[in-house]
Enzyme design. Structure first.
Site, PDB file in Angstrom:
ATOM      1  N   THR A 198     -35.800  -3.089 -11.112  1.00 51.93           N
ATOM      2  CA  THR A 198     -36.906  -3.894 -10.573  1.00 51.93           C
ATOM      3  C   THR A 198     -37.244  -5.071 -11.467  1.00 51.93           C
ATOM      4  O   THR A 198     -37.117  -4.977 -12.682  1.00 51.93           O
ATOM      5  CB  THR A 198     -38.154  -2.990 -10.439  1.00 51.93           C
ATOM      6  OG1 THR A 198     -37.895  -1.970  -9.498  1.00 51.93           O
ATOM      7  CG2 THR A 198     -39.376  -3.761  -9.997  1.00 51.93           C
TER       8      THR A 198
ATOM      9  N   GLY B  44     -39.804   0.010 -13.731  1.00 49.86           N
ATOM     10  CA  GLY B  44     -40.039   1.372 -14.185  1.00 49.86           C
ATOM     11  C   GLY B  44     -39.848   2.421 -13.109  1.00 49.86           C
ATOM     12  O   GLY B  44     -40.194   3.586 -13.312  1.00 49.86           O
ATOM     13  N   GLY B  45     -39.319   2.017 -11.947  1.00 46.34           N
ATOM     14  CA  GLY B  45     -39.029   2.992 -10.907  1.00 46.34           C
ATOM     15  C   GLY B  45     -40.248   3.798 -10.500  1.00 46.34           C
ATOM     16  O   GLY B  45     -41.354   3.273 -10.349  1.00 46.34           O
TER      17      GLY B  45
END
Length: 476
Positions: A289, A370-371
């Site tokens: 991301t 950071g998922g």
């Protein structure tokens, strides 16, 4: 000239944003210029083939959420997927949903001063001229070497020390929402993604959703489902041990998050975060991301996140267009009746979690890589950033921890802690790592405090932060 605070995880993106402001652009134009540049310089984390979630604060105080989250194909064969195993494929055509980035850019550009083509043109020049491979990308290539070498498009993209992408440049030169969703690009991607269940009709049906955000006390604003924004608000509103609050928010997310357009989503349960604790079923996710934040001195602010989900997404790059495809479909569930169960036309549960904060003369835009851990990472940073006396760079440099299991590479639920961040007794194993790590996130922050603009980019990334349009007398 507008004054705009900007932060992004790559210096080339920040330079693109500065150029947009110098050309008369506002905070939205700056964010879009950075976002377009990032699809060129950070292909392991974002692409024209990914999704976008953003929050927009208008000068009058209205906040809107932009959810450009693509759906599963109308031809997806759920029975065939279940026959292959209990989990969605992590890569390959079956993990690809309709990409939403381009429609998201178009929706945001309505609030800019410049045509979207300005941002696209600059990105095309970067792709054509080439840029050095950044340390973060080099590490991603090393970590996913087998996947990169297995795909001809990625193998060609990631060979050498410089990213030169002539086919992506040509795509950017001619890019419009019409061409991407209803024209030659859509037809090309559908043909390339044979076996995905996607059709040109699915591409043509995609539109960005513009909707109200979730809010906590009129102070915090987050994106609604299928984004996991409710998990962040659940953590921020809770009391007691922060690790425990994060664990319960994760458990509630795993149990309740889905697509409200496809069926009922229990938003109250997500915000209460009182689901029984249990080991996460999520698989390992790396990379994923980019966040871009921009705040203008006119009160216009945007937190924009775009993603290919896991590093290099589906492990597929279409050589003809230069587009890397995301694997957002791998987040679907194959469990019958689950809110995130895959079905034709459904959107997957989403990790992208931008946030805006408003209080006491402060306007804050923040977001992070950071998922699934994005709410945990933001909960350890954004509460302090609403205090105008805090130094954003110092807050982002503080050591952090995250809690997870398979999603962080552990067999059992574990706290991964940077040195100096380890929480007290949690009843969980604690793994104190040697130094700052990507798993603790790459946070980007832009802020207006009174009349002062400032910004900060996480030291864990390759980023930068500036206040563009600053007059010399303001800098003295």
């Amino acid at each position: 000239m507008n004054r705009v605070a900007i932060a992004a995880p790559h210096s080339a993106a920040v330079r693109a944003a500065e150029g947009a402001v110098e050309a008369g652009g506002n905070a939205v134009d700056a964010a879009l210029a950075a976002a377009a540049a990032l699809t060129v310089v950070y292909p392991h984390q974002c692409s024209l083939g990914g999704d976008l979630v953003a929050l927009l604060h208008l000068p009058g105080g209205t906040v809107r959420a932009v959810l450009s989250i693509g759906a599963a194909g109308s031809g997806v064969d759920v029975d065939a997927l279940r026959a292959q195993g209990s989990r969605m494929p992590g890569q390959g055509p079956s993990s690809v949903t309709v990409p939403g980035v381009v429609a998201g850019w178009e929706a945001l550009a309505r609030h800019g001063n410049l045509p979207l083509g300005v941002a696209l043109g600059h990105a095309a020049r970067l792709a054509r001229d080439g840029v050095p491979i950044a340390p973060g990308l080099a590490q991603a290539i090393e970590n996913r070497r087998d996947a990169v070498l297995a795909d001809p498009g990625l193998r060609a993209l990631c060979t050498g020390d410089t990213l030169v992408q002539p086919n992506l440049a040509a795509t950017l030169d001619s890019l419009t929402a019409e061409s991407f969703y209803r024209g030659e690009i859509a037809a090309r991607l559908v043909a390339f993604l044979d076996g995905s269940g996607l059709s040109t009709v699915d591409f043509a049906a995609h539109e960005a959703e513009i909707t109200d955000p979730l809010t906590l006390d009129g102070r915090w604003f987050a994106a609604p489902p299928p984004s996991q924004g409710a998990s962040l608000l659940a953590i921020l509103s809770g009391r007691g041990d922060l690790v425990e609050r994060c664990r319960r928010a994760v458990a509630a997310r795993d149990r309740h998050l889905g697509d409200p357009k496809a069926g009922s989503v229990d938003l109250d349960a997500l915000l209460r975060a009182d689901a029984p604790l249990g080991a996460t079923t999520a698989g390992r996710a790396a990379g994923d991301t980019v966040a871009v934040t921009a705040v203008g001195d006119d009160g216009l602010a945007v937190s924009l996140i775009q993603s290919v989900y896991q590093s290099f997404g589906a492990g597929l790059c279409d050589p003809a267009t230069g587009i890397v495809l995301h694997n957002r479909g791998s987040a679907f569930s194959l469990e019958p009746g689950h809110p995130a169960e895959i079905a034709p036309g459904r959107r997957p549960p989403h990790t992208l979690c931008p946030v805006l904060g408003v209080a006491d003369g402060v306007l804050l835009a923040a977001g992070c890589q950071g998922g699934r851990a994005q709410p945990q990472i933001l909960a350890q940073t954004v509460p302090w950033l609403l205090d105008p006396a805090t130094d954003p760079a110092a807050v982002l440099a503080r050591p952090r921890w995250v809690v997870g299991a398979r999603d962080l590479g552990y067999a059992v639920e574990t706290v991964l802690a940077e040195p100096g961040s380890a929480p007290g007794a949690t009843g969980l194993p604690v793994d104190v790592v040697a130094g700052p790590v990507d798993e603790a996130g790459h946070v980007q922050v832009a802020r207006l405090a009174g009349t002062r603009l400032d910004a900060a980019s996480d030291p864990r990334a390759d980023g930068a932060a500036v206040v563009s349009g600053q007059h010399e007398e303001d800098e003295s």
